[in-house]
Design an enzyme around this catalytic site. Structure first.
Site, PDB file in Angstrom:
ATOM      1  N   HIS A  37      24.879  24.146 -42.473  1.00  5.36           N
ATOM      2  CA  HIS A  37      25.686  23.612 -41.439  1.00  5.36           C
ATOM      3  C   HIS A  37      25.748  21.907 -41.642  1.00  5.36           C
ATOM      4  CE1 HIS A  37      22.115  21.768 -39.171  1.00  5.36           C
ATOM      5  NE2 HIS A  37      21.855  23.202 -39.286  1.00  5.36           N
ATOM      6  N   GLU A 126      18.935  30.315 -37.126  1.00  4.04           N
ATOM      7  CA  GLU A 126      17.697  29.462 -37.360  1.00  4.04           C
ATOM      8  C   GLU A 126      16.603  30.015 -36.961  1.00  4.04           C
ATOM      9  OE1 GLU A 126      16.280  27.513 -39.033  1.00  4.04           O
ATOM     10  OE2 GLU A 126      16.931  25.557 -38.761  1.00  4.04           O
TER      11      GLU A 126
END
Length: 293
Positions: A37, A126
């Site tokens: 990201h 994550e």
């Protein structure tokens, strides 16, 4: 009408063969692209995690710009600089706000006709440290993770198996296309674990890998033997910068250039170092035993 057992067997085999012939041909993605990201508020100010859950942390303005730039680069890659108009993509994205926003910004470089689909996938999220993070406590936790090892601290399971089922069932393709591409937008640690599982790297090799920069990506592309390789698109220098050792790079280069008929002769055993100290033959073992006596 009574059917004999022999006829039943023949009929079953014929039907099974017909069913097999009717199965759609599996379409392998030409490329699998792993994208981290863009820059998030948590990347520039760690105190953001104390007031906002990790999955809601947004991108910064720079992060949005990084994502749009990555989208343009990936579009040029997939379209061969605009010379190949028939490429398609299917995207997997982590459910975090920074990954979802990265995909939205990247997608501005694509047209709707090039997008086959998008799936939000919770198994590529994550590493989870809780809802709200106490800054000092998380500092200690991350230091402990570094000592214990990132690989063993958390190892996401299941996504790769689902990915292969999707490929086997042709769930990702719409009609026949030889230019199907997968884009996986997730996080740095998750992407490194994915590469480690895919290429069967050791834990020590995993620990040597450097993290992706924000919106940096790795391209796994099919080689002539039908195996994916980082060396088709990336240079040796790039792979060295990412932390791949000479043995890992040599493996990637073999995957990129070796024909399937030569694969087993060219490909070394990944864990051969376990046996480096062993004698070459049984005769050598006997000689060593004689010396000991």
């Amino acid at each position: 009408m009574k059917i004999s057992k022999g006829c039943e067997g023949t009929s079953f085999k014929t039907s099974f063969k017909q069913m097999a012939l009717q199965q759609p041909h599996r379409v392998l993605p030409k490329r699998i692209i792993l994208v981290r990201h863009g820059e998030s508020q948590g990347n520039v100010d760690y105190s953001a995690f104390t007031t906002t859950p990790d999955y809601r942390i947004p991108l910064t303005e720079l992060g949005c710009e990084q994502a749009r730039a990555a989208g343009e680069k990936i579009r040029l890659l997939l379209s061969d600089g605009g010379r190949s108009p028939d490429w398609k993509v299917y995207c997997y994205v982590s459910p975090y706000e920074q990954t979802r926003s990265t995909l939205r910004e990247m997608g501005k470089a694509f047209s709707k006709r090039s997008i086959l689909g998008v799936r939000e996938e919770c198994r590529i999220r994550e590493q989870d440290f809780g809802n709200f993070q106490v800054e000092e406590r998380m500092k200690v936790t991350k230091e402990t993770r570094e000592r214990f090892g990132r690989f063993f601290f958390r190892f996401p399971e299941g996504f790769m198996e689902s990915l292969w089922r999707d490929i086997d069932m042709n769930r990702l393709s719409r009609g026949s296309t030889s230019d199907l591409n997968l884009i996986i937008i997730s996080h740095g640690l998750t992407s490194r674990v994915f590469l480690t599982k895919w290429f069967k790297w050791t834990v020590d090799q995993f620990e040597s890998l450097n993290n992706f920069d924000n919106c940096e990506y790795r391209v796994m592309q099919l080689g002539p033997a039908g195996d994916y390789s980082l060396a088709v698109h990336h240079t040796r220098e790039e792979m060295e910068q990412w932390g791949l050792c000479a043995e890992m790079i040599a493996d990637q280069q073999r995957r990129a250039s070796t024909n399937r008929g030569d694969w087993h002769e060219a490909y070394p055993t990944a864990l051969h170092s376990f046996f480096d100290s062993l004698p070459d033959s049984d005769e050598d073992i006997v000689k060593e035993e004689d010396v000991i006596r």
